[in-house]
Design a protein around this motif. Structure first.
Motif, short mmCIF file in Angstrom:
data_model
loop_
_atom_site.label_atom_id
_atom_site.label_comp_id
_atom_site.label_asym_id
_atom_site.label_seq_id
_atom_site.Cartn_x
_atom_site.Cartn_y
_atom_site.Cartn_z
N ASN A 136 -46.83 18.56 56.21
CA ASN A 136 -47.63 19.53 55.45
C ASN A 136 -47.37 20.95 55.96
O ASN A 136 -47.06 21.15 57.14
N VAL A 137 -47.52 21.92 55.06
CA VAL A 137 -47.36 23.33 55.42
C VAL A 137 -48.59 24.09 54.93
O VAL A 137 -48.96 23.99 53.76
N ILE A 138 -49.22 24.82 55.85
CA ILE A 138 -50.31 25.72 55.50
C ILE A 138 -49.73 27.13 55.43
O ILE A 138 -49.28 27.69 56.43
N ALA A 139 -49.72 27.71 54.24
CA ALA A 139 -49.14 29.04 54.00
C ALA A 139 -50.27 30.05 53.93
O ALA A 139 -51.11 29.99 53.04
N LEU A 178 -56.25 31.66 52.56
CA LEU A 178 -56.50 33.10 52.72
C LEU A 178 -57.40 33.35 53.92
O LEU A 178 -58.35 32.60 54.18
N VAL A 179 -57.09 34.42 54.65
CA VAL A 179 -57.97 34.91 55.70
C VAL A 179 -58.15 36.40 55.46
O VAL A 179 -57.43 37.02 54.68
N ALA A 212 -54.99 33.20 62.76
CA ALA A 212 -56.40 33.18 62.36
C ALA A 212 -56.77 31.85 61.71
O ALA A 212 -57.85 31.31 61.95
N ALA A 213 -55.86 31.33 60.88
CA ALA A 213 -56.14 30.05 60.22
C ALA A 213 -56.30 28.93 61.24
O ALA A 213 -57.12 28.02 61.05
N VAL A 240 -59.51 26.43 59.60
CA VAL A 240 -59.79 26.47 58.16
C VAL A 240 -59.91 25.05 57.62
O VAL A 240 -59.22 24.12 58.09
N PRO A 241 -60.77 24.82 56.65
CA PRO A 241 -60.99 23.46 56.12
C PRO A 241 -59.71 22.78 55.64
O PRO A 241 -59.56 21.56 55.80
N GLU A 242 -58.81 23.58 55.06
CA GLU A 242 -57.56 23.00 54.55
C GLU A 242 -56.73 22.39 55.66
O GLU A 242 -55.98 21.43 55.44
#
Length: 381
Positions: free
Chosen positions: A218-221, A276-277, A306-307, A312-314
């Motif tokens: 998975n990738v969190i962008a 988003l942050v 920051a994420a 972050v929930p994601e």
């Protein structure tokens, strides 16, 4: 895609590394450290997750950009006999082109939007580059860079994020992580967290994951409010260009009106989630990071941090055991600048969940007024 059926089928790093057919001094980027952050991992102790840092802030140009830009500059100089490299930039791509030009003995011109700190401009000039200020965000600077390239020879134009050679160079980041995995120094990541500006880093990461057979990762962008072009693509389910007035983030090297089309197309093929942050969260992440890890990065990089810091929930819902965080670096900052920005945001909330209409409390009035009155049309990432 590489299909792996047995352990012995795992590709070696030798089969993955880029073949420049060149001498060693033409490889301009470093193989950067991959380390576990014990400080950040402690925040995930309930789940036993480990947070790994790919420290591309330690590249000689100050950011990951030199990976792809070094490869592209080598290519055009060798294959097309280019004598003048021209780049539009929010700072980091320009620093990398200037560094590459100095190493290759080539003239360089860097066009920056207004508002890039003088310290950053000086760093670029110190590499021997000509620096020109034009426009208020990267899109404006790019128009002038292309005009210069038309006169000087367009083969010398180096796009900061939208070029397949750049993505190939950036993919070496994941190849290095994969080699550390083969060497038993790390575990396979369950998720990669990265900042997104124009999308060049994202495409490189996704290509790297595919090369090594990790397409399932998975990738969190991560973007900031006011540089949310990928997020907007997901919302509209199509490639989207932000209105000029929506590009308001203080993260200058993320603030472009759109990600490149290939980034949007690649994001749909892989397990990419847009997050988003706020600007404030990105800035505070930088200050926390420099205290904990003794590495200074700019707010564009702070977005990804920051994420991870705020869980972050994601990210949390993936229940990852190994979180690979790309510390992409950046030149557009200093401790004093971070503290100054932090003070500007200190009395304002950061709870706005989505950016279509900016919460007036989200962006300090002094900053918002300045940006809306000067913006007409960068990126690290």
């Amino acid at each position: 895609m590489i299909e792996i059926t047995q352990v012995e089928d795992l590709p070696s790093v030798q089969s993955l590394t880029l073949n420049l057919s060149a001498t060693k001094n033409q490889i301009l980027h470093l193989n950067t450290p991959l380390v576990e952050s014990l400080a950040i991992s402690k925040q995930y102790k309930e789940t036993g997750s480990k947070v790994w840092l790919k420290l591309d802030a330690l590249q000689p140009s100050g950011s990951f950009k030199i990976r792809g830009i070094g490869l592209l500059c080598n290519k055009v100089v060798k294959e097309k006999n280019v004598k003048h490299l021209i780049c539009s930039s929010g700072g980091n791509a320009g620093k990398s082109v200037a560094y590459a030009g100095k190493k290759l003995g080539i003239k360089t011109t860097i066009v920056l939007p207004k508002g890039i700190p003088q310290e950053v401009q000086e760093k670029i000039r110190d590499e021997g580059a000509i620096v020109i200020e034009h426009g208020n965000i990267w899109n404006d600077a790019d128009i002038l860079a292309r005009e210069i390239a038309d006169k000087e020879g367009f083969d010398g134009y180096i796009h900061p994020f939208d070029n397949p050679v750049l993505w190939e160079g950036h993919s070496t980041m994941i190849e290095e992580v994969y080699q550390d995995y083969l060497d038993g120094k790390t575990e396979k990541p369950d998720v990669v967290v990265c900042s997104v500006g124009g999308g060049g880093l994202l495409v490189g990461i996704l290509q790297g994951l595919e090369k090594v057979g990790w397409s399932d990762v998975n990738v969190i962008a991560v973007e900031t409010y006011g540089s949310h072009s990928l997020w907007k693509c997901f919302q509209n389910k199509q490639h989207t260009v932000l209105d000029v007035c929506d590009v308001t983030s203080v993260c200058k090297t993320l603030a472009t009106r759109s990600v490149c089309k290939d980034a949007w197309e690649a994001a749909q093929r892989f397990n990419v989630t847009s997050v988003l942050v706020s600007d404030k969260e990105a800035i505070e992440a930088c200050l926390t990071f420099v205290d904990q890890e003794r590495v200074l990065v700019e707010p564009a990089c702070g977005a990804a941090l920051a994420a991870v810091y705020k869980k972050v929930p994601e990210l949390v819902k993936l229940s990852p055991k190994n979180i690979l965080t790309i510390v992409c670096g950046g030149n557009n900052t200093s401790i004093s600048q971070l503290n100054h920005l932090s003070n500007l945001f200190s009395t304002h909330t950061t709870t706005c969940p989505y950016p279509p209409k900016h919460d007036p409390l989200e962006i300090p009035k002094t900053l918002l007024t300045t940006r809306l009155t000067t913006t007409t049309t960068t990126t690290t990432n």
